[in-house]
Design an enzyme around this catalytic site. Structure first.
Site, PDB file in Angstrom:
ATOM      1  N   SER A   1      27.945   2.478 -24.530  1.00  0.00           N
ATOM      2  CA  SER A   1      29.496   1.488 -24.412  1.00  0.00           C
ATOM      3  C   SER A   1      29.080   1.405 -26.327  1.00  0.00           C
ATOM      4  O   SER A   1      29.020   0.097 -26.691  1.00  0.00           O
ATOM      5  CB  SER A   1      29.178   0.548 -24.550  1.00  0.00           C
ATOM      6  OG  SER A   1      31.049  -0.475 -24.522  1.00  0.00           O
TER       7      SER A   1
ATOM      8  N   TYR B   1      30.766   6.790 -10.512  1.00  0.00           N
ATOM      9  CA  TYR B   1      31.799   7.519 -11.440  1.00  0.00           C
ATOM     10  C   TYR B   1      32.978   7.343 -10.530  1.00  0.00           C
ATOM     11  O   TYR B   1      32.965   9.344 -10.366  1.00  0.00           O
ATOM     12  CB  TYR B   1      31.754   8.233 -12.563  1.00  0.00           C
ATOM     13  CG  TYR B   1      30.891   7.236 -13.486  1.00  0.00           C
ATOM     14  CD1 TYR B   1      30.359   6.159 -13.630  1.00  0.00           C
ATOM     15  CD2 TYR B   1      29.662   7.889 -14.253  1.00  0.00           C
ATOM     16  CE1 TYR B   1      28.873   5.462 -13.767  1.00  0.00           C
ATOM     17  CE2 TYR B   1      28.939   7.173 -15.487  1.00  0.00           C
ATOM     18  CZ  TYR B   1      29.211   5.948 -14.991  1.00  0.00           C
ATOM     19  OH  TYR B   1      28.201   5.579 -16.082  1.00  0.00           O
TER      20      TYR B   1
ATOM     21  N   ASP C   1      25.125  12.264 -18.665  1.00  0.00           N
ATOM     22  CA  ASP C   1      25.137  10.899 -17.987  1.00  0.00           C
ATOM     23  C   ASP C   1      26.646  11.263 -17.306  1.00  0.00           C
ATOM     24  O   ASP C   1      27.459  11.287 -17.917  1.00  0.00           O
ATOM     25  CB  ASP C   1      24.651   9.868 -18.720  1.00  0.00           C
ATOM     26  CG  ASP C   1      25.016   8.871 -18.277  1.00  0.00           C
ATOM     27  OD1 ASP C   1      23.369   8.495 -17.392  1.00  0.00           O
ATOM     28  OD2 ASP C   1      24.995   8.048 -17.773  1.00  0.00           O
TER      29      ASP C   1
ATOM     30  N   SER D   1      18.710   0.941 -15.584  1.00  0.00           N
ATOM     31  CA  SER D   1      19.900   0.516 -15.651  1.00  0.00           C
ATOM     32  C   SER D   1      20.217  -0.926 -15.755  1.00  0.00           C
ATOM     33  O   SER D   1      19.837  -1.055 -14.253  1.00  0.00           O
ATOM     34  CB  SER D   1      21.111   1.570 -14.813  1.00  0.00           C
ATOM     35  OG  SER D   1      22.176   1.438 -15.982  1.00  0.00           O
ATOM     36  N   ARG D   2      20.359  -1.760 -16.411  1.00  0.00           N
ATOM     37  CA  ARG D   2      20.828  -3.129 -16.661  1.00  0.00           C
ATOM     38  C   ARG D   2      20.192  -3.644 -15.864  1.00  0.00           C
ATOM     39  O   ARG D   2      20.064  -4.828 -15.040  1.00  0.00           O
ATOM     40  CB  ARG D   2      22.356  -3.033 -15.874  1.00  0.00           C
ATOM     41  CG  ARG D   2      23.228  -2.570 -17.038  1.00  0.00           C
ATOM     42  CD  ARG D   2      24.911  -2.581 -16.027  1.00  0.00           C
ATOM     43  NE  ARG D   2      24.902  -2.662 -15.228  1.00  0.00           N
ATOM     44  CZ  ARG D   2      26.370  -2.838 -14.324  1.00  0.00           C
ATOM     45  NH1 ARG D   2      26.667  -3.642 -14.718  1.00  0.00           N
ATOM     46  NH2 ARG D   2      26.528  -2.894 -12.912  1.00  0.00           N
TER      47      ARG D   2
ATOM     48  N   GLU E   1      34.469  13.197 -34.534  1.00  0.00           N
ATOM     49  CA  GLU E   1      34.840  11.631 -35.014  1.00  0.00           C
ATOM     50  C   GLU E   1      33.084  11.622 -34.711  1.00  0.00           C
ATOM     51  O   GLU E   1      32.459  10.893 -35.533  1.00  0.00           O
ATOM     52  CB  GLU E   1      35.741  11.276 -34.967  1.00  0.00           C
ATOM     53  CG  GLU E   1      35.550   9.983 -36.260  1.00  0.00           C
ATOM     54  CD  GLU E   1      36.912   8.844 -35.931  1.00  0.00           C
ATOM     55  OE1 GLU E   1      36.466   7.668 -36.129  1.00  0.00           O
ATOM     56  OE2 GLU E   1      37.871   9.198 -35.344  1.00  0.00           O
TER      57      GLU E   1
ATOM     58  N   GLY F   1      31.390   7.629 -25.272  1.00  0.00           N
ATOM     59  CA  GLY F   1      32.601   7.893 -23.527  1.00  0.00           C
ATOM     60  C   GLY F   1      33.935   8.279 -24.740  1.00  0.00           C
ATOM     61  O   GLY F   1      34.467   7.383 -24.485  1.00  0.00           O
TER      62      GLY F   1
END
Length: 399
Positions: A276, A122, A117, A220-221, A364, A355
């Site tokens: 997030s 960005y 994405d 988005s949002r 991880e 992210g």
């Protein structure tokens, strides 16, 4: 691409003479010509095979059987996406070097991640450029990737931002140029635009899909009401509705994804790509004893994050995270892995965007897939008790 040739003795024989009175034998010249043709074909086949081998460099084939990656439908569309995706916000073209970005994408791809994405905003377009360069350098098969980008903030001019038909079409063309791609798989309308009629937005999204610039579109949002309006407009005018919403979702941010969006998922098939999962690093536990110098919250541009961590609510969150660490230890996993796996339990979540800024962190986080089966109803209940923020919904939308 594989090229195979079936060569038999029959193929090397000279053609039989059609004249009945002549001896039916091959002349030396004819046989030599046939062998020469065979050698030429063999050389071409070898060269193509050699090219194919180099074409995919050394990337491992990413399949669920080999990596343990799980794949889900994007909303109720037919598009299959990895349940963990890689986001490029604040990393590609920002916090990390191009070399590290390439390492992250390679690790993600080889571990079965197919969703990558980005957005036109960005790093002022650099994230798209870097992502496109990596795809080209690694010679990744386009059909094995799901590339998504977001439109809204494209430039400083008045016509270079928002969701007008002009900016949606021109903005996506700019993104495709930076990505060096002919199309993206999903384009997201990043935040609703009160200055543009909903019908114009939906018509523009339908246009770019019909013209092969994108396979699907999402939001988005956006609020549930705004998404529902877009869906209604699409149905009214026989246009294409959105298939998913990008929404913030983590242990401390639950209401929208757990209360508002499940209804849309069941009624109109809109899924969730969440972002997030570690709340900008808060859930990693690294802020337990203050703000480390090397952390994101120590940067001037993230003063808001520092204030959030040091606030009274922030201190309460750190106390809860300390309790959650004990659950993670019982499950033999890390706190970030527990938090990401917890996000994956929601049935409406198609994929969780990671992210990360370094390879060890990404490796991880990808391990969260192995933790997912360990989060039983009993474990989820213990987590809810610690958090104390479970939305009061009519139905439990978790597995």
């Amino acid at each position: 691409m594989q090229v195979s040739f079936a060569c038999t003795d029959h193929g090397l024989k000279a053609p039989r003479s059609s004249e009945p009175n002549k001896q039916n034998t091959s002349s030396p010249n004819t046989a030599s010509a046939a062998r020469a043709r065979f050698r030429t074909v063999a050389l071409i086949a070898r060269s193509l095979g050699s090219f194919t081998h180099r074409h995919h460099i050394s990337l491992k084939e990413s399949t669920g059987k080999l990596t343990g990656m799980k794949y889900r439908n994007l909303g109720k569309s037919g598009l299959r996406v990895s349940c963990l995706g890689l986001g490029t916000w604040v990393t590609f073209g920002g916090q990390i070097s191009d070399e590290v970005a390439e390492q992250l994408m390679t690790i993600a791809y080889e571990n079965g991640v197919n969703l990558f994405d980005t957005a036109e905003v960005y790093s002022a377009g650099k994230a798209e450029i870097i992502l496109g360069n990596i795809i080209k350098k690694k010679c990744l098969r386009r059909s094995s990737l799901v590339i998504t980008t977001k439109l809204y903030w494209g430039g400083k001019a008045e016509t270079e931002r928002g969701l007008s038909r002009k900016h949606i079409i021109e903005g996506l063309k700019g993104s495709l140029q930076r990505l060096q791609l002919e199309y993206v798989d999903v384009v997201f309308a990043n935040r609703p635009d009160s200055n543009t009629p909903m019908e114009e937005i939906v018509r523009a999204m339908t246009h770019i899909i019909n013209h092969g610039m994108s396979m699907y579109w999402g939001t988005s949002r956006w609020s549930a009401m705004e998404i529902m309006e877009a869906y209604s407009v699409a149905r009214q005018f026989n246009l294409i509705p959105p298939v998913c919403e990008q929404a913030e979702y983590h242990l401390f941010q639950r209401d929208k994804v757990e209360m508002q969006l499940p209804e849309l998922y069941h009624k109109i098939g809109v899924g969730v790509v969440s972002w997030s999962p570690l709340a900008c690093g808060i859930i990693t536990g690294k802020y337990e004893n203050g703000i480390p110098e090397s952390s994101r919250a120590s940067l001037k541009s993230y003063q808001w994050l520092k204030e959030k961590i040091l606030s009274e609510d922030g201190r309460k969150q750190q106390a809860k995270l300390k309790e959650l660490t004990h659950i993670a230890e019982k499950l033999s996993c890390t706190l970030p892995q527990l938090a990401i796996a917890w996000c994956l339990r929601n049935e409406g979540v198609s994929s969780v965007l990671l992210g990360t800024s370094n390879p060890a962190q990404l490796t991880e986080n990808l391990g969260a897939i192995q933790v997912l089966p360990k989060i039983t109803a009993h474990v989820a209940s213990d987590i809810d008790k610690i958090l104390g923020n479970r939305p009061q919904s009519k139905k439990d939308y978790h597995h």
